[in-house]
Structure formats: structure tokens, C-alpha cells
Motif scaffolding. Structure first.
Motif, PDB file in Angstrom:
ATOM      1  N   HIS A  14      57.892  64.332 -25.278  1.00 31.39           N
ATOM      2  CA  HIS A  14      57.043  64.001 -24.134  1.00 31.39           C
ATOM      3  C   HIS A  14      55.791  63.258 -24.583  1.00 31.39           C
ATOM      4  N   VAL A  15      55.211  63.681 -25.680  1.00 35.79           N
ATOM      5  CA  VAL A  15      54.013  63.023 -26.196  1.00 35.79           C
ATOM      6  C   VAL A  15      54.334  61.596 -26.636  1.00 35.79           C
ATOM      7  N   VAL A  52      42.653  67.594 -26.475  1.00 34.90           N
ATOM      8  CA  VAL A  52      44.016  67.944 -26.078  1.00 34.90           C
ATOM      9  C   VAL A  52      44.482  69.121 -26.939  1.00 34.90           C
ATOM     10  N   ALA A  91      51.933  63.641 -32.134  1.00 31.01           N
ATOM     11  CA  ALA A  91      50.625  63.268 -31.590  1.00 31.01           C
ATOM     12  C   ALA A  91      49.990  62.151 -32.415  1.00 31.01           C
ATOM     13  N   ILE A 123      48.604  60.562 -23.359  1.00 34.47           N
ATOM     14  CA  ILE A 123      48.167  61.963 -23.415  1.00 34.47           C
ATOM     15  C   ILE A 123      47.231  62.188 -24.595  1.00 34.47           C
ATOM     16  N   VAL A 124      47.528  61.540 -25.727  1.00 36.51           N
ATOM     17  CA  VAL A 124      46.794  61.837 -26.956  1.00 36.51           C
ATOM     18  C   VAL A 124      46.075  60.635 -27.555  1.00 36.51           C
ATOM     19  N   TRP A 167      49.057  71.157 -22.934  1.00 36.49           N
ATOM     20  CA  TRP A 167      50.468  70.879 -22.712  1.00 36.49           C
ATOM     21  C   TRP A 167      51.298  71.884 -23.495  1.00 36.49           C
ATOM     22  N   ARG A 201      51.964  72.516 -17.903  1.00 34.51           N
ATOM     23  CA  ARG A 201      50.522  72.620 -18.123  1.00 34.51           C
ATOM     24  C   ARG A 201      49.959  73.638 -17.128  1.00 34.51           C
ATOM     25  N   GLN A 248      42.896  68.926 -22.000  1.00 31.66           N
ATOM     26  CA  GLN A 248      44.272  68.774 -21.544  1.00 31.66           C
ATOM     27  C   GLN A 248      45.145  69.741 -22.342  1.00 31.66           C
ATOM     28  N   LYS A 257      42.401  60.470 -29.110  1.00 31.40           N
ATOM     29  CA  LYS A 257      41.786  61.775 -28.850  1.00 31.40           C
ATOM     30  C   LYS A 257      41.885  62.713 -30.046  1.00 31.40           C
ATOM     31  N   LEU A 297      48.051  71.203 -27.721  1.00 34.59           N
ATOM     32  CA  LEU A 297      49.501  71.207 -27.582  1.00 34.59           C
ATOM     33  C   LEU A 297      50.046  72.507 -28.153  1.00 34.59           C
ATOM     34  N   ASN A 340      54.833  59.431 -23.664  1.00 43.39           N
ATOM     35  CA  ASN A 340      53.621  59.295 -22.845  1.00 43.39           C
ATOM     36  C   ASN A 340      52.402  59.304 -23.759  1.00 43.39           C
TER      37      ASN A 340
END
Length: 232
Positions: free
Chosen positions: A80-81, A156, A107, A87-88, A187, A227, A185, A91, A158, A84
């Protein structure tokens, strides 16, 4: 393949002095089924390494070798990371209970500025370092301190496969919800473990994750990314 298992109590005890040597002897590099962009040092078979670590490393107070496998929750979260990266990207990221470091590696590969891979097991930290090197990734710190309950300003957080033990899951999810409430965030990757508080989470995605029947109850494990629901 260069895979030379450690046999015998004396050899295992000697390997304790160098966790990296133990990991290299007991595993071999392989691509992750759902995340083939990443390779990990993983065990060929679950039962032999689990038995050796339970019987021999367990006497020294070390946990089971969670670092030797690509667990379903981590695979889904890593996928998923990578799919997308926003998301990270750019960061500061914490991968909690990192194990092999799979999610931390994803990440960093997706553009995180810095990643802390936190695990209290020294063998996991050695595996994280080996796996980062295997994938040519820097800016990943294998963190030995217990971060549970802390807030160190991560952008973030995770967490893959953390809902397998009731009391620990309760502590972890309360902490994750507090981090989310202050703006981090959060996840979570989970394949339907018993202590996932689904009523307090929202599902973002679901994946069919290839896994070993030695570890799970099926060869494809339906695994979701979640989340915390917004507070209030």
C-alpha cells in the motif's frame, strides 16, 4: 544457495554473539511475494528455525524469530505504501514492531525522508540492517528503544501485524489512536488477527497476500490496511 543452517546448541550460542551471522546462516535473500521490489533474508521453512529459536534462544529470553518471515500484515502495508507514495514521501516515519524491516524498507523506497524501524529484539534489528543493505537503502535506523507510549514527533506511524496478543494489542492501539489524535498519520496492516479493534478503525484497502501454510491457515491471506477513525 549458500544456505548453511546452524545446528547444535553450542553453535547457536556462538551465533548469539553475532546476530547477523546467525541470520545469514539461517536465511537466504528472496523477493517478497506481494512486494517483489524488495528482497528479504527469510527462512526456507518456518518450523525448523522456530523450534531452534524457541528451544535455544528462548532460554536466553529472546522472542520468536518474527524477523525471519514476510508476514501478511507487513506485506499488505508495504504494498500500500509503495502504491501510494504520498503517504510517506518527504516525511519522518516510524515502523513499529518492524521485524524484518519490510515496511520500513517500503517507506524509504517510496520516498520517506527518514525511517526509524523500531524493534526490541536484537535479532530483528540485525535483520533490518542486513535487509536495508540488501536493497541498497539508507536513512533507515534500526531503533532498539521501546517506543510504545512515546511521541517523538513522527509524521507517519506504520504498524503491520500487531493484533495477535490481547493485552499488547490493547496498549498498542490506545497509543496509535493518541498519535493519530495529535495529527500523525497512522496506517495498520492486519490479516484478521483476533484482537484487531475493527469498530475503531476504517478500512482503506484489501489485498490477497501469498503466505506459507506453515505460518497461516491458507496460502492466500485476505489482508487489509486500516487507520484509526477520526476522534469525535
Amino acid at each position: 544457495m549458500g544456505h548453511r543452517p546452524v545446528h547444535g546448541r553450542g553453535q547457536v550460542r556462538a551465533a548469539i554473539e553475532d546476530p547477523g551471522a546467525f541470520i545469514r546462516a539461517e536465511t537466504r535473500p528472496r523477493p517478497v511475494p506481494l512486494v517483489p521490489e524488495i528482497r528479504l533474508h527469510v527462512a526456507d521453512e518456518a518450523v525448523p528455525i522456530w523450534q531452534r529459536t524457541e528451544e535455544e534462544l528462548g532460554e536466553m529470553g529472546l522472542p520468536p524469530p518474527f524477523w525471519a518471515f514476510a508476514w501478511a500484515g507487513g506485506q499488505a502495508l508495504a504494498r500500500h505504501v509503495l502504491d501510494n507514495p504520498g503517504i510517506v514521501a518527504g516525511k519522518r516515519v516510524l515502523d513499529f514492531a518492524s521485524g524484518s524491516g519490510l515496511v520500513a524498507l517500503a517507506a524509504r523506497l517510496a520516498g520517506a525522508r527518514a525511517v526509524e524501524a523500531a524493534d526490541i529484539d536484537p535479532f530483528a534489528r540485525a535483520a533490518i540492517a542486513l535487509n536495508a543493505g540488501l536493497n541498497g537503502l539508507d536513512a533507515i535506523t534500526a531503533c532498539e528503544r521501546d517506543v510504545l507510549g512515546r511521541d517523538e514527533g513522527w509524521d507517519v506511524v506504520l504498524a503491520g501485524d500487531i493484533a495477535y496478543e490481547r493485552d499488547l494489542a490493547a496498549q498498542v492501539f490506545a497509543w496509535l489512536e493518541a498519535l493519530a489524535a495529535r495529527g500523525a498519520q497512522v496506517w495498520i496492516g492486519d490479516p484478521g488477527r483476533s484482537y484487531l479493534p475493527r469498530e475503531r478503525l476504517e478500512k482503506l484497502a484489501e489485498y490477497g497476500v501469498p503466505v506459507s501454510r506453515e505460518l497461516e491457515d491458507s496460502e492466500i491471506k485476505r489482508t487489509a490496511v486500516w487507520r484509526p477513525k477520526p476522534s469525535g
